[in-house]
Scaffold this motif. Structure first.
Motif, PDB file in Angstrom:
ATOM      1  N   TRP A  95     -89.135  49.316  54.312  1.00  0.00           N
ATOM      2  CA  TRP A  95     -89.260  50.338  55.341  1.00  0.00           C
ATOM      3  C   TRP A  95     -89.872  49.739  56.595  1.00  0.00           C
ATOM      4  CZ3 TRP A  95     -86.933  54.842  55.189  1.00  0.00           C
ATOM      5  CH2 TRP A  95     -86.545  55.354  53.946  1.00  0.00           C
ATOM      6  N   TYR A  96     -89.311  50.106  57.752  1.00  0.00           N
ATOM      7  CA  TYR A  96     -89.795  49.620  59.045  1.00  0.00           C
ATOM      8  C   TYR A  96     -89.901  50.781  60.027  1.00  0.00           C
ATOM      9  CZ  TYR A  96     -88.983  44.759  57.689  1.00  0.00           C
ATOM     10  OH  TYR A  96     -89.032  43.540  57.060  1.00  0.00           O
ATOM     11  N   ALA A  97     -90.948  50.745  60.831  1.00  0.00           N
ATOM     12  CA  ALA A  97     -91.059  51.636  61.991  1.00  0.00           C
ATOM     13  C   ALA A  97     -90.385  50.887  63.136  1.00  0.00           C
ATOM     14  CB  ALA A  97     -92.511  51.929  62.314  1.00  0.00           C
ATOM     15  N   VAL A  98     -89.299  51.454  63.652  1.00  0.00           N
ATOM     16  CA  VAL A  98     -88.507  50.786  64.685  1.00  0.00           C
ATOM     17  C   VAL A  98     -88.685  51.547  66.000  1.00  0.00           C
ATOM     18  CG1 VAL A  98     -86.202  50.064  65.389  1.00  0.00           C
ATOM     19  CG2 VAL A  98     -86.815  50.077  62.968  1.00  0.00           C
ATOM     20  N   THR A  99     -89.127  50.831  67.022  1.00  0.00           N
ATOM     21  CA  THR A  99     -89.292  51.413  68.354  1.00  0.00           C
ATOM     22  C   THR A  99     -88.266  50.777  69.279  1.00  0.00           C
ATOM     23  OG1 THR A  99     -91.642  51.730  67.982  1.00  0.00           O
ATOM     24  CG2 THR A  99     -90.894  51.784  70.269  1.00  0.00           C
ATOM     25  N   VAL A 100     -87.501  51.620  69.998  1.00  0.00           N
ATOM     26  CA  VAL A 100     -86.521  51.125  70.969  1.00  0.00           C
ATOM     27  C   VAL A 100     -86.832  51.728  72.335  1.00  0.00           C
ATOM     28  CG1 VAL A 100     -84.693  50.730  69.298  1.00  0.00           C
ATOM     29  CG2 VAL A 100     -84.854  52.942  70.419  1.00  0.00           C
ATOM     30  N   VAL A 101     -86.522  50.966  73.374  1.00  0.00           N
ATOM     31  CA  VAL A 101     -86.710  51.424  74.750  1.00  0.00           C
ATOM     32  C   VAL A 101     -85.705  50.686  75.636  1.00  0.00           C
ATOM     33  CG1 VAL A 101     -88.545  49.732  75.192  1.00  0.00           C
ATOM     34  CG2 VAL A 101     -88.405  51.792  76.603  1.00  0.00           C
ATOM     35  N   CYS A 102     -85.109  51.409  76.585  1.00  0.00           N
ATOM     36  CA  CYS A 102     -84.183  50.833  77.559  1.00  0.00           C
ATOM     37  C   CYS A 102     -84.516  51.416  78.925  1.00  0.00           C
ATOM     38  CB  CYS A 102     -82.735  51.183  77.231  1.00  0.00           C
ATOM     39  SG  CYS A 102     -82.137  50.523  75.673  1.00  0.00           S
ATOM     40  N   GLU A 103     -84.452  50.589  79.952  1.00  0.00           N
ATOM     41  CA  GLU A 103     -84.763  51.071  81.294  1.00  0.00           C
ATOM     42  C   GLU A 103     -83.874  50.367  82.305  1.00  0.00           C
ATOM     43  OE1 GLU A 103     -88.570  51.239  84.321  1.00  0.00           O
ATOM     44  OE2 GLU A 103     -88.904  50.768  82.223  1.00  0.00           O
ATOM     45  N   PRO A 104     -83.285  51.116  83.243  1.00  0.00           N
ATOM     46  CA  PRO A 104     -82.478  50.461  84.281  1.00  0.00           C
ATOM     47  C   PRO A 104     -83.324  49.439  85.029  1.00  0.00           C
ATOM     48  CG  PRO A 104     -82.252  52.848  84.407  1.00  0.00           C
ATOM     49  CD  PRO A 104     -83.343  52.560  83.424  1.00  0.00           C
ATOM     50  N   THR A 105     -82.723  48.312  85.389  1.00  0.00           N
ATOM     51  CA  THR A 105     -83.478  47.260  86.062  1.00  0.00           C
ATOM     52  C   THR A 105     -83.670  47.524  87.543  1.00  0.00           C
ATOM     53  OG1 THR A 105     -81.499  45.962  86.507  1.00  0.00           O
ATOM     54  CG2 THR A 105     -82.685  45.491  84.458  1.00  0.00           C
ATOM     55  N   GLY A 106     -82.829  48.325  88.153  1.00  0.00           N
ATOM     56  CA  GLY A 106     -82.924  48.579  89.591  1.00  0.00           C
ATOM     57  C   GLY A 106     -83.864  49.707  89.926  1.00  0.00           C
ATOM     58  N   SER A 107     -84.326  49.706  91.164  1.00  0.00           N
ATOM     59  CA  SER A 107     -85.248  50.749  91.602  1.00  0.00           C
ATOM     60  C   SER A 107     -84.506  52.020  92.010  1.00  0.00           C
ATOM     61  CB  SER A 107     -86.084  50.234  92.777  1.00  0.00           C
ATOM     62  OG  SER A 107     -85.238  49.873  93.846  1.00  0.00           O
ATOM     63  N   GLN A 108     -83.171  52.005  92.032  1.00  0.00           N
ATOM     64  CA  GLN A 108     -82.396  53.163  92.452  1.00  0.00           C
ATOM     65  C   GLN A 108     -82.006  54.057  91.274  1.00  0.00           C
ATOM     66  OE1 GLN A 108     -81.188  49.998  92.817  1.00  0.00           O
ATOM     67  NE2 GLN A 108     -81.884  49.560  94.881  1.00  0.00           N
TER      68      GLN A 108
END
Length: 159
Positions: free
Chosen positions: A76-89
């Motif tokens: 069993w694993y606690a999986v954390t994912v995150v994605c964020e646009p690289t641009g400031s727009q």
């Protein structure tokens, strides 16, 4: 007369120093895009002992981006994912990147990848089979470049 050339030289040097000291204005810190290492350190939690993490950039051309890690111990694993646009727009309504994490035993999860870290608990591997496997992540960022990160830490089964 000797003071006049000294005054002209002093005034010229003072002007040159003032222009050099002021220079051109730099962009505000908030407008700069952080590097991947800095972004990952700020957004992807450090894994617990026996866990792993990965981060990269998904290009906007629609191609899959990904990474893998081998010898993941089943459990069993606690999986954390995150994605964020690289641009400031980036706009609030922008479609998020899609993320899928899988292994040799199949797909473990996936879906939209939020700019806020999301954690879920899942079992990696095949129950009752102690063979480590390779764990893979694929990210599809259609039309925008995204930073993405994943952290997995061993945990107990959900109740």
């Amino acid at each position: 007369m000797t003071s006049r050339p000294f005054t002209v030289v002093t005034a010229t040097m003072a002007t040159a120093l003032a222009v050099t000291a002021c220079g051109t204005p730099s962009a505000p810190a908030s407008a700069r895009t952080p590097d991947l290492t800095g972004w990952a350190a700020d957004n992807v939690p450090a894994p617990a002992e026996g866990g792993f993490s990965m981060a990269d950039i998904a290009d906007p051309d629609g191609a899959h981006a990904g990474d893998s890690v081998s010898d993941v111990v089943p459990g069993w694993y606690a999986v954390t994912v995150v994605c964020e646009p690289t641009g400031s727009q980036a706009a609030a309504g922008d479609r998020s990147a899609q993320i899928v994490f899988s292994g040799e035993s199949g797909v473990y999860g996936g879906g939209d990848c939020s700019p806020s870290p999301i954690t879920t608990t899942t079992y990696f591997g095949v129950p009752d089979v102690a063979t480590p496997e390779t764990f893979s992540v694929e990210v599809l960022a259609d039309g925008r470049a995204y930073y993405w990160g994943l952290s997995a830490s061993p945990t107990t089964a959900p109740e």
